[in-house]
Design a protein around this motif. Sequence first.
Motif, PDB file in Angstrom:
ATOM      1  N   ALA A 374       0.832  -1.210   0.000  1.00  0.00           N
ATOM      2  CA  ALA A 374       0.000   0.000   0.000  1.00  0.00           C
ATOM      3  C   ALA A 374       0.860   1.251   0.000  1.00  0.00           C
ATOM      4  O   ALA A 374       0.608   2.203  -0.752  1.00  0.00           O
ATOM      5  CB  ALA A 374      -0.933  -0.002   1.210  1.00  0.00           C
ATOM      6  N   ASN A 375       1.888   1.283   0.855  1.00  0.00           N
ATOM      7  CA  ASN A 375       2.760   2.452   0.897  1.00  0.00           C
ATOM      8  C   ASN A 375       3.523   2.634  -0.404  1.00  0.00           C
ATOM      9  O   ASN A 375       3.730   3.762  -0.869  1.00  0.00           O
ATOM     10  CB  ASN A 375       3.743   2.337   2.060  1.00  0.00           C
ATOM     11  N   ALA A 383       0.072  10.819  -2.923  1.00  0.00           N
ATOM     12  CA  ALA A 383      -0.147  10.677  -1.481  1.00  0.00           C
ATOM     13  C   ALA A 383      -1.623  10.390  -1.186  1.00  0.00           C
ATOM     14  O   ALA A 383      -2.254  11.102  -0.405  1.00  0.00           O
ATOM     15  CB  ALA A 383       0.308  11.927  -0.746  1.00  0.00           C
ATOM     16  N   PRO A 384      -2.166   9.342  -1.788  1.00  0.00           N
ATOM     17  CA  PRO A 384      -3.590   9.056  -1.534  1.00  0.00           C
ATOM     18  C   PRO A 384      -3.858   8.613  -0.098  1.00  0.00           C
ATOM     19  O   PRO A 384      -5.005   8.674   0.363  1.00  0.00           O
ATOM     20  CB  PRO A 384      -3.914   7.935  -2.529  1.00  0.00           C
ATOM     21  N   LEU A 385      -2.845   8.159   0.612  1.00  0.00           N
ATOM     22  CA  LEU A 385      -3.031   7.730   2.002  1.00  0.00           C
ATOM     23  C   LEU A 385      -2.654   8.846   2.969  1.00  0.00           C
ATOM     24  O   LEU A 385      -2.234   8.590   4.095  1.00  0.00           O
ATOM     25  CB  LEU A 385      -2.188   6.472   2.290  1.00  0.00           C
ATOM     26  N   GLY A 386      -2.850  10.079   2.549  1.00  0.00           N
ATOM     27  CA  GLY A 386      -2.453  11.223   3.368  1.00  0.00           C
ATOM     28  C   GLY A 386      -3.337  11.472   4.561  1.00  0.00           C
ATOM     29  O   GLY A 386      -2.981  12.267   5.436  1.00  0.00           O
ATOM     30  N   SER A 485     -11.207   8.736  -0.880  1.00  0.00           N
ATOM     31  CA  SER A 485     -12.366   9.181  -0.109  1.00  0.00           C
ATOM     32  C   SER A 485     -13.051  10.316  -0.865  1.00  0.00           C
ATOM     33  O   SER A 485     -12.651  10.662  -1.986  1.00  0.00           O
ATOM     34  CB  SER A 485     -11.925   9.662   1.275  1.00  0.00           C
ATOM     35  N   SER A 486     -14.055  10.934  -0.213  1.00  0.00           N
ATOM     36  CA  SER A 486     -14.724  12.069  -0.861  1.00  0.00           C
ATOM     37  C   SER A 486     -13.792  13.258  -0.998  1.00  0.00           C
ATOM     38  O   SER A 486     -14.049  14.177  -1.796  1.00  0.00           O
ATOM     39  CB  SER A 486     -15.963  12.474  -0.046  1.00  0.00           C
ATOM     40  N   GLN A 487     -12.700  13.270  -0.219  1.00  0.00           N
ATOM     41  CA  GLN A 487     -11.780  14.407  -0.233  1.00  0.00           C
ATOM     42  C   GLN A 487     -10.560  14.184  -1.124  1.00  0.00           C
ATOM     43  O   GLN A 487      -9.786  15.118  -1.367  1.00  0.00           O
ATOM     44  CB  GLN A 487     -11.297  14.684   1.205  1.00  0.00           C
ATOM     45  N   THR A 488     -10.355  12.975  -1.602  1.00  0.00           N
ATOM     46  CA  THR A 488      -9.163  12.675  -2.389  1.00  0.00           C
ATOM     47  C   THR A 488      -9.167  13.442  -3.705  1.00  0.00           C
ATOM     48  O   THR A 488     -10.188  13.496  -4.403  1.00  0.00           O
ATOM     49  CB  THR A 488      -9.064  11.156  -2.659  1.00  0.00           C
ATOM     50  N   PRO A 503      -6.070  15.319   1.204  1.00  0.00           N
ATOM     51  CA  PRO A 503      -5.667  16.398   2.125  1.00  0.00           C
ATOM     52  C   PRO A 503      -5.609  15.908   3.554  1.00  0.00           C
ATOM     53  O   PRO A 503      -6.383  15.034   3.978  1.00  0.00           O
ATOM     54  CB  PRO A 503      -6.769  17.448   1.948  1.00  0.00           C
ATOM     55  N   ARG A 504      -4.700  16.473   4.335  1.00  0.00           N
ATOM     56  CA  ARG A 504      -4.590  16.111   5.757  1.00  0.00           C
ATOM     57  C   ARG A 504      -5.712  16.727   6.578  1.00  0.00           C
ATOM     58  O   ARG A 504      -6.052  16.214   7.646  1.00  0.00           O
ATOM     59  CB  ARG A 504      -3.243  16.576   6.301  1.00  0.00           C
ATOM     60  N   ARG A 505      -6.272  17.821   6.102  1.00  0.00           N
ATOM     61  CA  ARG A 505      -7.343  18.485   6.861  1.00  0.00           C
ATOM     62  C   ARG A 505      -8.701  18.020   6.325  1.00  0.00           C
ATOM     63  O   ARG A 505      -8.954  18.065   5.122  1.00  0.00           O
ATOM     64  CB  ARG A 505      -7.219  19.992   6.730  1.00  0.00           C
ATOM     65  N   TYR A 506      -9.572  17.588   7.223  1.00  0.00           N
ATOM     66  CA  TYR A 506     -10.895  17.154   6.835  1.00  0.00           C
ATOM     67  C   TYR A 506     -11.880  18.269   7.171  1.00  0.00           C
ATOM     68  O   TYR A 506     -11.815  18.858   8.254  1.00  0.00           O
ATOM     69  CB  TYR A 506     -11.282  15.869   7.592  1.00  0.00           C
ATOM     70  N   PRO A 507     -12.785  18.596   6.240  1.00  0.00           N
ATOM     71  CA  PRO A 507     -13.685  19.724   6.490  1.00  0.00           C
ATOM     72  C   PRO A 507     -14.636  19.466   7.679  1.00  0.00           C
ATOM     73  O   PRO A 507     -15.099  18.337   7.877  1.00  0.00           O
ATOM     74  CB  PRO A 507     -14.475  19.862   5.181  1.00  0.00           C
ATOM     75  N   GLU A 508     -14.901  20.484   8.439  1.00  0.00           N
ATOM     76  CA  GLU A 508     -15.819  20.351   9.551  1.00  0.00           C
ATOM     77  C   GLU A 508     -17.253  20.212   9.011  1.00  0.00           C
ATOM     78  O   GLU A 508     -17.623  20.773   7.996  1.00  0.00           O
ATOM     79  CB  GLU A 508     -15.728  21.574  10.462  1.00  0.00           C
ATOM     80  N   GLY A 509     -18.055  19.453   9.772  1.00  0.00           N
ATOM     81  CA  GLY A 509     -19.474  19.302   9.405  1.00  0.00           C
ATOM     82  C   GLY A 509     -19.680  18.352   8.250  1.00  0.00           C
ATOM     83  O   GLY A 509     -20.746  18.370   7.652  1.00  0.00           O
TER      84      GLY A 509
END
Length: 509
Positions: A374-375, A383-386, A485-488, A503-509
């Motif tokens: 995977a890595n 960096a899909p596993l970020g 994911s939905s953010q990739t 992204p390392r940051r996931y949106p709130e809500g």
Amino acid sequence: MSVPEQQHTGTTGRLYGVGLGPGDPDLMTVRAVQIIGEADVVAYHSARHGRSIARSIAARYIRPDHVEEALVYPVTTETTDHPGGYRGALDEFYEEAAARLAVHLDAGRTVAVLAEGDPLFYGSYQHMHKRLADRYATEVIPGVTSVSAAAARLGTPLVEAEEVLTILPGTLPEEELTARLASTDSAVVMKLGRTFPAVRRAFEASGRLPEARYVERATMAGERTGDLADIDADSVPYFAVAVLPSRIDAPRPSPAAGRDTGEVVVVGTGPAGPLWLTPETRGALAAADDLVGYTTYLDRVPVRPGQLRHGSDNKVESERAEFALDLARRGRRVAVVSGGDPGVFAMATAVLEVASQDAYTDIAVRVLPGVTAANAAAARAGAPLGHDYATISLSDRLKPWEVIAERLRAAATADLVMALYNPGSRSRTWQVGKARDLLLEHRSPDTPVVLGRDVGGPSESVRTVRLADLDPAEVDMRTLLIVGSSQTRWVRRGDGRQIVWTPRRYPEG
């Protein structure tokens, strides 16, 4: 071999870097003696005490009419108040020393700079060479190195056949020394003295201390040799080396000598060849008496004389583990070879499961990590596993498909990136399609899916498709899937290369 002579005009003198060998004047080359005899100026480095080892080696060839230039270091190991620190003080010294020699060269004099060993092998001369060779006709006279002298005094081969020799300065950080000693066949560690305690610890931590030899002042008065483990640290001078000789035909105790039980080390070779091995794994593989594993993975490991290899089919994990533990019970050091990381859908679990049986609880078992599939695939894609991700095997050989489907739904509902192992084989052709359809119930059809096949191998292929376009016919057992994911994000860069990243940051809500 001499460096290529520089072409110069005018009446300037000629610069020679003269290798004197390891210490015995009788080991100087004929060419070195000739050059010293013809030189107008003889230069040599020394510490502030003024005693030059280089001069002492060549003393019988230095004439009363020679002009001598003693290049005395302002510092060696002590501290300095130079505004540039230790390095600044030395750089200034080298500039001044080169300028002194340039005066003679400009006056048409021939200058021979004496150097212990070989001038361009950890030698002080090289600092003069870098500052003067582009301005004056220059020749380097090679010399016998302390490495060759140490091997000769020990009377043992350094390297044979395909073995690799690593030369290391003892001034390296201890962890770096440990890693390099663990991963090489043969080695010489130079510049001991005050570094000896750390060097000895590095040999011990790498498991190489029993093999290590010690040579002090090779070919010189006061020469001493012995086993490194027996040397008193307070007695070690700078002019000493630690040696790991060739392992081929080296006298070794029988594998079970002095041991009631051996050891099993489960190692991961990464996704492909030697580039993916960690130094720790290299060391464990080299130290093993027996290698046990799936034949495809064993083929990644270099053949070593005296080492036994036990290959088998890929579907006998428990039998393979039991066989390895039985070998260890007889005192053998056994490396169980796995692909990728041995703890990820691989041999570590099989070995530990069998090792938990009463018959094997006294056998030492270690697991060494490796680069996961995977890595490896993720790094090739970007960096899909970020961010958070789940690792799931699609093989229903060891668990029901209903369990796999439930886990896929859970990971999809949690919006995790997924690394999907064992997606398909000759006998399993439908799981990829089922997984795709299930994931489409929770993910956009445009979700990027990375297909990494044979990453690191000769037929490597890494590409990205939409989840809706994932074709099961293009997936086999050597392929790993990474479902975003939905953010990739899936973008094409200016060079035309597609990259995938989460992204390392996931949106709130």
